[in-house]
Motif scaffolding. Structure first.
Motif, PDB file in Angstrom:
ATOM      1  N   ARG A 176      34.583 -45.334  23.280  1.00 42.17           N
ATOM      2  CA  ARG A 176      33.121 -45.336  23.201  1.00 42.17           C
ATOM      3  C   ARG A 176      32.525 -43.935  23.279  1.00 42.17           C
ATOM      4  NH1 ARG A 176      29.489 -47.701  21.346  1.00 42.17           N
ATOM      5  NH2 ARG A 176      28.092 -48.122  23.102  1.00 42.17           N
ATOM      6  N   PHE A 177      33.171 -43.036  24.049  1.00 42.15           N
ATOM      7  CA  PHE A 177      32.626 -41.687  24.186  1.00 42.15           C
ATOM      8  C   PHE A 177      33.210 -40.711  23.167  1.00 42.15           C
ATOM      9  CE2 PHE A 177      31.883 -43.034  28.757  1.00 42.15           C
ATOM     10  CZ  PHE A 177      30.504 -43.137  28.611  1.00 42.15           C
ATOM     11  N   LEU A 228      30.118 -31.296  31.238  1.00 43.32           N
ATOM     12  CA  LEU A 228      30.934 -32.144  32.094  1.00 43.32           C
ATOM     13  C   LEU A 228      30.106 -33.341  32.520  1.00 43.32           C
ATOM     14  CD1 LEU A 228      33.397 -32.831  33.866  1.00 43.32           C
ATOM     15  CD2 LEU A 228      32.424 -31.352  35.640  1.00 43.32           C
ATOM     16  N   LEU A 229      30.493 -34.526  32.034  1.00 42.66           N
ATOM     17  CA  LEU A 229      29.885 -35.771  32.480  1.00 42.66           C
ATOM     18  C   LEU A 229      30.842 -36.410  33.470  1.00 42.66           C
ATOM     19  CD1 LEU A 229      27.959 -38.156  32.538  1.00 42.66           C
ATOM     20  CD2 LEU A 229      28.958 -38.965  30.386  1.00 42.66           C
ATOM     21  N   LEU A 270      32.634 -31.706  25.120  1.00 45.91           N
ATOM     22  CA  LEU A 270      32.285 -32.719  26.119  1.00 45.91           C
ATOM     23  C   LEU A 270      33.523 -33.150  26.898  1.00 45.91           C
ATOM     24  CD1 LEU A 270      30.309 -34.787  27.397  1.00 45.91           C
ATOM     25  CD2 LEU A 270      30.891 -36.339  25.500  1.00 45.91           C
ATOM     26  N   ILE A 271      33.420 -33.113  28.216  1.00 47.83           N
ATOM     27  CA  ILE A 271      34.482 -33.590  29.102  1.00 47.83           C
ATOM     28  C   ILE A 271      33.940 -34.779  29.886  1.00 47.83           C
ATOM     29  CG2 ILE A 271      35.916 -33.058  31.122  1.00 47.83           C
ATOM     30  CD1 ILE A 271      35.898 -30.134  30.206  1.00 47.83           C
ATOM     31  N   ILE A 272      34.651 -35.902  29.807  1.00 46.31           N
ATOM     32  CA  ILE A 272      34.301 -37.076  30.613  1.00 46.31           C
ATOM     33  C   ILE A 272      35.275 -37.133  31.784  1.00 46.31           C
ATOM     34  CG2 ILE A 272      33.961 -39.565  30.663  1.00 46.31           C
ATOM     35  CD1 ILE A 272      32.084 -38.225  28.739  1.00 46.31           C
ATOM     36  N   TYR A 332      43.031 -32.473  40.002  1.00 43.42           N
ATOM     37  CA  TYR A 332      42.370 -32.835  38.745  1.00 43.42           C
ATOM     38  C   TYR A 332      43.402 -33.252  37.707  1.00 43.42           C
ATOM     39  CZ  TYR A 332      37.995 -30.793  40.455  1.00 43.42           C
ATOM     40  OH  TYR A 332      36.849 -30.523  41.173  1.00 43.42           O
ATOM     41  N   SER A 333      43.023 -34.246  36.923  1.00 43.34           N
ATOM     42  CA  SER A 333      43.837 -34.687  35.791  1.00 43.34           C
ATOM     43  C   SER A 333      43.065 -34.428  34.513  1.00 43.34           C
ATOM     44  CB  SER A 333      44.153 -36.178  35.903  1.00 43.34           C
ATOM     45  OG  SER A 333      44.671 -36.680  34.686  1.00 43.34           O
ATOM     46  N   GLN A 334      43.734 -33.856  33.525  1.00 41.72           N
ATOM     47  CA  GLN A 334      43.104 -33.627  32.234  1.00 41.72           C
ATOM     48  C   GLN A 334      43.538 -34.675  31.213  1.00 41.72           C
ATOM     49  OE1 GLN A 334      43.026 -29.552  30.952  1.00 41.72           O
ATOM     50  NE2 GLN A 334      42.703 -28.776  33.016  1.00 41.72           N
TER      51      GLN A 334
END
Length: 360
Positions: free
Chosen positions: A253-254, A199-200, A226-228, A273-275
């Motif tokens: 970019r990610f 989680l970034l 990876l979760i931004i 939270y929003s996914q």
């Protein structure tokens, strides 16, 4: 466990403040969705009896608590009171060294929120995160929050520090103005997968700075776990952008399919939270209502209004010791599924805050 309804008579005669509070606290921790409305109304009666600021506000409105039987009838305290008053329970002996303070902007007063029960806050935050993403010990958490770390009283930093501790990962931590170290950590995790997700989480301007830097981010394409997560906010560092513009840049970019978001603020102890796509799920201790833009006392729930923008009112049961009923300065609308909502922006004369990047 069977709980009795908190009546005005009990508040006045039979039970001590501490006994009532402890019962309500236990119910908050163990609450099931079907119990939300009744518990919210019980907390209303409790706070109307023991919270001076809220009690006086209700009194000035000439509201009869005995006639409040639904959530849309509850009086919501304007969020500006957190700038001008100390919100708390006058009859409970609380001591706290933790006072959350909003970032604000130059020349503006900031909101202050006393955290009287850190353990309740941690339990609630953990459970909300877990319901959305799973156990914290299954994550490496990299927090890119330079503007928040420069302050010592940010609620977001406090929560992330707790999450980092709960992750029990040697790779979790804060990264202050050091994108090279952050990318080096991400690259290591991409080359040494251990089954955990990464989680970034970052403030908007810092994520954009990283995304638009000359750093090589090609290795991120291989990181399926990876979760931004964007917390919102340019903090005066960059021009304001539409949420879609920001998330288009970040997804490209990610190399991730969607940008996640967190909805929270100094005055609230629960989070949404929003996914992706700006659709938020309210935490289990939260409920979002909308008020008419021109009439703050005309409040609607999901069953009464759809596809219409209104001011956001939040019921936050975790605010047991301050005020659980907050009239925010955010604009929003309900999602199609009950319990979901969109952030549309802020009222024109509101102070600049993190979520104003959500303007559509």
């Amino acid at each position: 466990m069977i709980y009795t309804k908190v009546t005005v008579l009990e508040l006045q005669n039979n039970k001590s403040n501490s006994e009532i509070r402890d019962s309500l606290r236990d119910r908050i921790i163990a609450i099931e969705p079907k119990e939300f409305d009744e518990l919210a109304l019980d907390i209303l009666r409790y706070q109307a009896s023991y919270n001076d600021v809220y009690q006086h506000y209700i009194s000035h409105l000439n509201i009869d608590l005995n006639k409040i039987n639904t959530l849309i009838d509850i009086p919501f305290l304007p969020i500006q009171f957190f700038k001008t008053h100390t919100i708390g329970n006058r009859r409970e002996t609380f001591t706290t060294d933790i006072i959350f303070e909003s970032s604000g902007t130059t020349g503006l007063n900031t909101s202050r929120h006393h955290l009287y029960d850190p353990e309740l806050y941690k339990v609630v935050s953990d459970r909300i995160f877990q319901k959305n993403y799973g156990a914290l010990n299954q994550y490496h958490i990299l927090a890119l929050l330079p503007s928040y770390l420069e302050r010592s009283n940010s609620s977001l930093v406090y929560m992330m520090r707790h999450f980092i501790d709960q992750s029990a990962s040697e790779h979790s931590g804060f990264y202050l103005n050091n994108p090279a170290e952050l990318l080096q950590r991400l690259k290591y995790l991409s080359e040494n997968p251990d089954g955990k997700s990464i989680l970034l989480l970052g403030v908007t301007f810092a994520l954009l700075d990283l995304a638009e830097s000359n750093e090589d981010l090609a290795f991120l394409k291989k990181m399926e776990n990876l979760i931004i997560m964007d917390t919102g906010g340019m903090k005066g560092r960059r021009p304001e952008l539409l949420r879609e513009e920001v998330h288009d840049i970040l997804t490209s970019r990610f190399s991730v399919p969607a940008i996640h978001s967190e909805y929270g603020m100094t005055e609230l102890l629960s989070q949404g939270y929003s996914q992706g796509n700006g659709l938020f799920n309210a935490g289990y201790t939260m409920k979002i209502l909308l008020r008419d833009i021109n009439d703050p006392f005309a409040v609607y729930d999901h069953t009464l209004i759809k596809n219409k923008t209104g001011g956001i009112n939040v019921i936050d049961l975790a605010n047991l010791d301050t005020c659980a009923f907050i009239e925010t300065q955010d604009l929003g609308r309900f999602g199609e599924v009950p319990g979901t909502f969109h952030i549309m922006g802020r009222f024109d004369n509101s102070d600049i805050r993190g979520c104003n990047l959500m303007v559509l």
